[in-house]
Every structure is written in structure tokens, then in C-alpha cells.
Scaffold this active site. Structure first.
Site, PDB file in Angstrom:
ATOM      1  N   SER A   1       0.842  -1.193   0.000  1.00 25.69           N
ATOM      2  CA  SER A   1       0.000   0.000   0.000  1.00 25.69           C
ATOM      3  C   SER A   1       0.878   1.244   0.000  1.00 25.69           C
ATOM      4  O   SER A   1       2.030   1.232   0.445  1.00 25.69           O
ATOM      5  CB  SER A   1      -0.967   0.018   1.194  1.00 25.69           C
ATOM      6  OG  SER A   1      -1.106   1.271   1.779  1.00 25.69           O
TER       7      SER A   1
ATOM      8  N   TYR B   1      -1.578   1.320  11.100  1.00 29.60           N
ATOM      9  CA  TYR B   1      -1.581   0.584   9.835  1.00 29.60           C
ATOM     10  C   TYR B   1      -0.363   0.959   8.999  1.00 29.60           C
ATOM     11  O   TYR B   1       0.350   0.096   8.481  1.00 29.60           O
ATOM     12  CB  TYR B   1      -2.869   0.908   9.085  1.00 29.60           C
ATOM     13  CG  TYR B   1      -2.966   0.345   7.685  1.00 29.60           C
ATOM     14  CD1 TYR B   1      -3.295  -0.987   7.471  1.00 29.60           C
ATOM     15  CD2 TYR B   1      -2.735   1.166   6.572  1.00 29.60           C
ATOM     16  CE1 TYR B   1      -3.403  -1.497   6.185  1.00 29.60           C
ATOM     17  CE2 TYR B   1      -2.847   0.669   5.292  1.00 29.60           C
ATOM     18  CZ  TYR B   1      -3.171  -0.668   5.100  1.00 29.60           C
ATOM     19  OH  TYR B   1      -3.268  -1.168   3.826  1.00 29.60           O
TER      20      TYR B   1
END
Length: 275
Positions: free
Chosen positions: A136, A149
Site C-alpha cells: 500500500s 496501519y
């Protein structure tokens, strides 16, 4: 890179969302695919149209990862391992308790490390193979609202690039590690985040479909690269912010305002009322 004939691909977190899309794209590209997920029934259903090969896997379990790698290797060799399993939590870091922080790091970072290590144990011995880690854009820049995260994804990026360097230093030229860093993806991970201010950063750029990312993952499986961002311009953008942390902090209110506007646009497109 071309895959050896009949080499197996393993995809984690493949019961739905991006993982299932990646498994489908690889299957269409000729890979025998072993779909894994912590939800045994859901991953079995996802595997039915793709050859029906699935296993329950909690990526936090190192021995279970090793068993999956060995099973895949026993059916024509282990050609590809895709670490896709991941979880998202949002909000300021101080609002998460220790158990939540530990779970995010264990799944997103340590789980991918377990999968990578299990795959490399087989691939180093057979002399070829490829690990693709779904990182990501949050692994390239600090993401306000998704701090824990992002921290787990930064750890995975460093582990992946360092492992690739270690492989080359050890003389392993046929074994590859690649990182895929997509922008926000419209999957169940974000479906219930349209009214979540902590998730606004995921809506600041180009919201991708899982099928588009999966197609890129399948191409990356064929032609390894250390880091691939999607879209490419977003990778350049977030790397610039990462290089200028003071500016990134000052710009955070504007970035999150853009993300909230993106959430509203997506709510109109989908007709979803989060309330």
C-alpha cells in the site's frame, strides 16, 4: 521472469476483496492457485471457480505458513507467494489499545514476514521463485488517521527490500521479492469507512478497483520489481511528502479535507448511506 511450468501460486487473505481478485487474475494467467485465509469456509467458496484448492491459514502462525509452502511445493514447485492478508484500523495512535496495535503489526508485518520466510525456505532450495508483498502507499509515507496501519506497512516495505538485498548478497539470482503499493482500493476494507474521518487519507487520490490492482499484481508476478506504486504519479507524490516530513505535517489538514471530499464523492457514486 517467466514462471516454471505448473508452478504453484499461494495467495493469503484470498477469501474476498483484493486477495480473491489477485487469485482470479493469476488463475486466468495460468497459475495453479492455492487460496488461503483465516476463514476456511469463505476461502473455500472463493476457490471453487478457480480450481477448488484452498486452506485455512492464520498468517500469524509461522508453522502453518511453512506447511502451506510445503504443500504448494509438492504440487509442481512453489513459483509465487502473494502476501495480501491485512487489516486496517483508523484513528489517532493513542486511541488504540495494546492488543489492537499488536494484532495489526502481527497480521500486516509479522504475518507477511512469516509467509515470506516460509516461501523463501522452498524457493532458495529450488533456485527460483517470487514473493509479492502487498504493501500500500501507506508503506511509503506516514498516513495521518491510519498511523498504526502505516507503521506496519513501513515495516513490511523495509523487510521486503532488505530481504531482496540479502538474497542477492547470498548469490540467489532467481529468487525475487517485490512490493506492490496501491492507492486506496474499493474493497470491503473501505466499504464501511465512508463516514470515518480516520480513513479519509485512503480517499485522497485515485480509488482503485480490486480487479485493476489484481491485473497489475499478475504482471508484477511475471516481471519482478522491488517497488511498484499504483498509480505511478501517486507514488511520486507520497514519496515527496515523505522526503519533506515537516511540510507533510503542516499539510495534513488540507490532505484530510481532500480525503473527506473523496469520501463524499464515493458515497454519491455508490449510493451508500453510512448512517
Amino acid at each position: 521472469m517467466t514462471k516454471p511450468a505448473l508452478a504453484t501460486a499461494v495467495v493469503t487473505g484470498a477469501a474476498g476483496g483484493l486477495g480473491r481478485a489477485i487469485a482470479a487474475a493469476l488463475h486466468a494467467d495460468g497459475w495453479p492457485v492455492l487460496l488461503t485465509d483465516h476463514d476456511a469456509q469463505a476461502v473455500a467458496r472463493a476457490a471453487e471457480p478457480l480450481g477448488g484448492w484452498s486452506r485455512r491459514l492464520d498468517v500469524r502462525d509461522e508453522d502453518a505458513c511453512a506447511a502451506v509452502a510445503a504443500e504448494a511445493a509438492g504440487r509442481g514447485g512453489l513459483g509465487l507467494w502473494v502476501n495480501n492478508a491485512g487489516i486496517l484500523v483508523t484513528g489517532p495512535s493513542w486511541e488504540h489499545d495494546a492488543a489492537t496495535r499488536r494484532r495489526v503489526v502481527e497480521v500486516n508485518a509479522l504475518g507477511a514476514m512469516n509467509g515470506t520466510s516460509a516461501a523463501l525456505h522452498v524457493m532458495r532450495a529450488q533456485g527460483h521463485g517470487h514473493v509479492v508483498n502487498v504493501v500500500s502507499l501507506a508503506g511509503l509515507v506516514a498516513a495521518p488517521g491510519e498511523t498504526v496501519y502505516a507503521a506496519s506497512k513501513h515495516a513490511l516495505l523495509a523487510f521486503s527490500i532488505g530481504t531482496l538485498a540479502d538474497l542477492r548478497l547470498a548469490g540467489h539470482r532467481g529468487v525475487h521479492v517485490s512490493c506492490l503499493c496501491p492507492d486506496g482500493i474499493w474493497t470491503p476494507m473501505l466499504h464501511d469507512r465512508l463516514d470515518d474521518p480516520g480513513a479519509a487519507v485512503s480517499f485522497t487520490g485515485t480509488l482503485l478497483t480490486p480487479e485493476r490492482v489484481a491485473r497489475r499484481a499478475a504482471r508484477l508476478a511475471r516481471r519482478p520489481r522491488p517497488v511498484v506504486s499504483m498509480p505511478r504519479w501517486r507514488g511520486a507524490q507520497v514519496r515527496l511528502l515523505d522526503a519533506l516530513p515537516g511540510a507533510a505535517v503542516r499539510l495534513a489538514p488540507l490532505i484530510l479535507a481532500a480525503g473527506r471530499a473523496g469520501q463524499r464523492r464515493q458515497r454519491r457514486r455508490t449510493g451508500i448511506d453510512p448512517r
